[in-house]
Design an enzyme around this catalytic site. Structure first.
Site, PDB file in Angstrom:
ATOM      1  N   ASP A 126      19.458  18.625  11.240  1.00  0.00           N
ATOM      2  CA  ASP A 126      19.683  19.812  10.418  1.00  0.00           C
ATOM      3  C   ASP A 126      20.390  20.922  11.182  1.00  0.00           C
ATOM      4  O   ASP A 126      19.761  21.823  11.743  1.00  0.00           O
ATOM      5  CB  ASP A 126      18.396  20.305   9.761  1.00  0.00           C
ATOM      6  N   LYS A 142      25.153  14.325   2.137  1.00  0.00           N
ATOM      7  CA  LYS A 142      24.567  15.670   2.080  1.00  0.00           C
ATOM      8  C   LYS A 142      25.525  16.573   1.313  1.00  0.00           C
ATOM      9  O   LYS A 142      26.697  16.688   1.690  1.00  0.00           O
ATOM     10  CB  LYS A 142      24.370  16.177   3.519  1.00  0.00           C
ATOM     11  N   ASP A 183      21.827  24.239  -6.119  1.00  0.00           N
ATOM     12  CA  ASP A 183      22.830  23.484  -6.880  1.00  0.00           C
ATOM     13  C   ASP A 183      23.053  22.072  -6.332  1.00  0.00           C
ATOM     14  O   ASP A 183      23.852  21.318  -6.878  1.00  0.00           O
ATOM     15  CB  ASP A 183      24.159  24.262  -6.913  1.00  0.00           C
ATOM     16  N   GLY A 184      22.388  21.759  -5.223  1.00  0.00           N
ATOM     17  CA  GLY A 184      22.543  20.416  -4.664  1.00  0.00           C
ATOM     18  C   GLY A 184      23.839  20.219  -3.907  1.00  0.00           C
ATOM     19  O   GLY A 184      24.159  19.103  -3.492  1.00  0.00           O
ATOM     20  N   ARG A 232      10.507  13.204   8.710  1.00  0.00           N
ATOM     21  CA  ARG A 232      10.266  14.465   9.424  1.00  0.00           C
ATOM     22  C   ARG A 232       8.772  14.707   9.567  1.00  0.00           C
ATOM     23  O   ARG A 232       7.969  14.063   8.891  1.00  0.00           O
ATOM     24  CB  ARG A 232      10.869  15.626   8.605  1.00  0.00           C
ATOM     25  N   ASP A 254      10.093  20.732   8.505  1.00  0.00           N
ATOM     26  CA  ASP A 254      10.919  19.806   7.723  1.00  0.00           C
ATOM     27  C   ASP A 254      12.243  19.518   8.429  1.00  0.00           C
ATOM     28  O   ASP A 254      12.998  18.644   8.008  1.00  0.00           O
ATOM     29  CB  ASP A 254      11.191  20.360   6.316  1.00  0.00           C
TER      30      ASP A 254
HETATM   31  P1  AMP Z   1      17.522  23.358   5.007  1.00  0.00           P
HETATM   32  O1  AMP Z   1      17.525  24.827   5.200  1.00  0.00           O
HETATM   33  O2  AMP Z   1      18.870  22.743   4.919  1.00  0.00           O
HETATM   34  O3  AMP Z   1      16.618  22.646   5.973  1.00  0.00           O
HETATM   35  O4  AMP Z   1      16.887  23.133   3.562  1.00  0.00           O
HETATM   36  C1  AMP Z   1      15.578  23.480   3.202  1.00  0.00           C
HETATM   37  C2  AMP Z   1      15.264  22.925   1.833  1.00  0.00           C
HETATM   38  O5  AMP Z   1      16.111  23.509   0.855  1.00  0.00           O
HETATM   39  C3  AMP Z   1      15.448  21.428   1.703  1.00  0.00           C
HETATM   40  O6  AMP Z   1      14.477  20.945   0.825  1.00  0.00           O
HETATM   41  C4  AMP Z   1      16.835  21.329   1.099  1.00  0.00           C
HETATM   42  O7  AMP Z   1      17.022  20.115   0.400  1.00  0.00           O
HETATM   43  C5  AMP Z   1      16.829  22.512   0.156  1.00  0.00           C
HETATM   44  N1  AMP Z   1      18.195  22.986  -0.106  1.00  0.00           N
HETATM   45  C6  AMP Z   1      19.005  23.620   0.753  1.00  0.00           C
HETATM   46  N2  AMP Z   1      20.188  23.928   0.166  1.00  0.00           N
HETATM   47  C7  AMP Z   1      20.127  23.472  -1.088  1.00  0.00           C
HETATM   48  C8  AMP Z   1      21.025  23.474  -2.215  1.00  0.00           C
HETATM   49  N3  AMP Z   1      22.241  24.018  -2.142  1.00  0.00           N
HETATM   50  N4  AMP Z   1      20.601  22.900  -3.357  1.00  0.00           N
HETATM   51  C9  AMP Z   1      19.379  22.343  -3.452  1.00  0.00           C
HETATM   52  N5  AMP Z   1      18.488  22.317  -2.465  1.00  0.00           N
HETATM   53  C10 AMP Z   1      18.845  22.871  -1.288  1.00  0.00           C
HETATM   54 MG    MG Z   2      16.327  20.780   6.340  1.00  0.00          MG
END
Ligand code: AMP
Ligand code: MG
Length: 491
Positions: free
Chosen positions: A260, A111, A123-124, A181, A250
């Site tokens: 998460d 992650k 930015d991933g 999920r 999700d």
């Molecule tokens: P989360 O809030 O972690 O459950 O993320 C919600 C969505 O946003 C998911 O599809 C994550 O993969 C995407 N996401 C969260 N942070 C990033 C990031 N820094 N770069 C790319 N996608 C993100």
């Molecule tokens: Mg998530």
């Protein structure tokens, strides 16, 4: 020495629409900051080899180990009630699956490992603070006996991520019994791809609910199984004062694990409407709302499964409602049974629910610390002179009145004081990852590159039910000036 991962991948063998093939993006200078050695062994990995520079490169996504089949999983989701038809792993890559020492298939996912086709504008990447937070809290949940994803490792990348400021980047290696999920089903439902829903459901049954394989109506049974596990999970959350903070569909796991860890937090003082997440302005995911939200999420899952239930829409809906109807009793049974144990009752009698509710009401009114009240109640069960539970109440007289009724009730059972205390201490933790401690540990790591507080905290939290007198300060609630009022998403 080479790092050997005994991968046996199954998800990446599903149809192409389920994921995007994408490798992690290499980073500048990976440095391992934490390896969960017992978990590595459980997964059939050699912890000594993972601790070499080559191991750190793999855990940072700089090199891909043999046998990995890296993918980003596709999913959709309701975020704060708003449906987003495509989310997916935007900053995570599933390296593959291994079969652990207990024969359980486990995902190994990086992650924060770089952009994927699902990254949208992100930015991933992940910042160090949220990575440490997830490491601490997920492992604390595991030690508390609550189903959860695990943390195998944390590495810093040697690169910065830009948030409000530039922060050290990090990658967490997350282990889950799967990353499927509610939103994974939604991804196909919104595309009206019933074949994919059936494929996914079959995969889930074989992987997470093998006992249902012979069921006459396997898809009904699957919904029933997820309902039961989620109801049980949320009951367990409430019993330790956990607030997930972002129960979007999700972030709702089909296997029934907590997944998460973003703005999650444990409450200090008991307050049913407690919210910590900075973005949860309406209190949708407040502590006491969590059962209702879990059922809402499960209702979204049921909608996805309707085409598998019956061609007759009305019949399918009726069946789904029937199955969802079990949530309430399963949740209440688990929650009430857990609370009875928390106050040291071995049997069930009329009036117990009221006795428990009166304690909770008094705790809320008197801002009693949730964790310490129950823990110290265990001490009072062993020794009526122990008055630390009483000390949690702003007005200790409110406790005295309740305690008199409690002593009368426990006197109806044959167990000795010592037996009751031991039983209570086995379910009421002394140590939880209190917010102010989590923040302090993160600050030391991010600002001073000092991981000693992190290491010590993780060690204490691994034995939450043991007294650990040398570390007693970790049990303390925050002082007023230490109180953390808000938590933030990891993004
Ligand atoms: P989360 O809030 O972690 O459950 O993320 C919600 C969505 O946003 C998911 O599809 C994550 O993969 C995407 N996401 C969260 N942070 C990033 C990031 N820094 N770069 C790319 N996608 C993100
Ligand atoms: Mg998530």
């Amino acid at each position: 020495m080479t790092v050997h991962f005994p991968f046996q991948n199954s998800y990446s063998a599903l149809p192409d629409s389920f994921f995007a093939r994408v490798a992690p993006t290499p980073v500048a200078a990976p440095r391992l900051i934490k390896l969960n050695r017992p978990l590595a062994v459980q997964l059939g990995l050699d912890p000594d080899v993972l601790e070499t520079p080559e191991g750190a490169e793999i855990l940072a996504g700089k090199t891909v180990p043999a046998g990995a089949d890296p993918i980003a999983m596709a999913y959709a989701g309701h975020q704060f009630g708003q449906f987003v038809p495509q989310l997916g792993d935007g900053r995570a890559v599933l390296l593959g699956e291994v079969i652990d020492k207990d024969g359980i298939r486990r995902d190994i996912q990086l992650k924060g490992s770089g952009p994927t086709p699902f990254s949208r504008r992100g930015d991933g990447r992940a910042a160090l603070g949220p990575v440490l937070r997830e490491y601490i809290v997920s492992e604390a949940m595991f030690a508390l006996g609550i189903p959860t994803t695990r943390s195998l490792a944390a590495v810093v990348t040697g690169e910065h991520v830009i948030r409000e400021t530039a922060l050290p980047g990090a990658v967490l290696t997350r282990v889950a019994s799967s990353h499927i999920r509610v939103g994974t089903f939604q991804f196909f439902a919104v595309r009206r791809d019933t074949d994919a829903i059936r494929r996914l459901a079959d995969h889930v049954i074989a992987r997470h609910y093998p006992e249902l394989l012979g069921a006459e109506r396997p898809y009904h049974a699957l919904l029933g199984g997820v309902v039961a596990r989620q109801a049980d999970l949320v009951a367990r959350w409430l019993l330790v004062g956990f607030i997930h903070g972002v129960m979007n569909t999700d972030n709702s796991s089909i296997s029934g694990e907590t997944i998460d860890y973003g703005p999650c937090a444990f409450m200090d003082a008991y307050n049913p409407s407690q919210v910590f997440s900075s973005i949860d302005e309406m209190g949708r995911y407040a502590y006491a709302n969590q059962p209702r939200i879990a059922l809402w999420n499960l209702t979204r899952l049921a909608e996805c499964l309707l085409p598998l239930f019956s061609e007759d829409q009305e019949k399918a809906v009726a069946k789904a409602q029937d199955i969802l109807g079990a949530f309430s009793d399963t949740f209440s049974d688990g929650y009430q049974a857990g609370l009875r144990k928390k106050i040291g009752l071995f049997t069930e009698r009329d009036g117990d629910d009221a006795l428990i509710q009166d304690l909770l009401d008094a705790m809320a009114k008197n801002q009693a610390d949730f964790t310490l009240t129950f823990r110290k109640l265990g001490d009072a069960a062993g020794d009526p002179a122990a008055d630390d539970a009483r000390a949690q109440f702003m007005d200790p007289a409110a406790f005295d009145e309740w305690a008199r009724r409690w002593h009368e009730r426990t006197a109806l059972e044959p167990q000795t004081a010592a037996e009751r205390q031991a039983a209570m201490h086995a379910v009421n933790p002394m140590f939880i990852p209190r917010n102010h401690r989590v923040e302090a540990v993160i600050q030391a790591a991010v600002n001073d590159d000092d991981y000693t507080p992190f290491e010590e905290f993780v060690k204490v939290l691994a034995k939450p039910f043991e007294g650990q007198p040398d570390y007693a300060a970790y049990a303390d609630p925050p002082l007023p000036e230490q109180r953390v009022l808000q938590t933030f998403c990891g993004t």
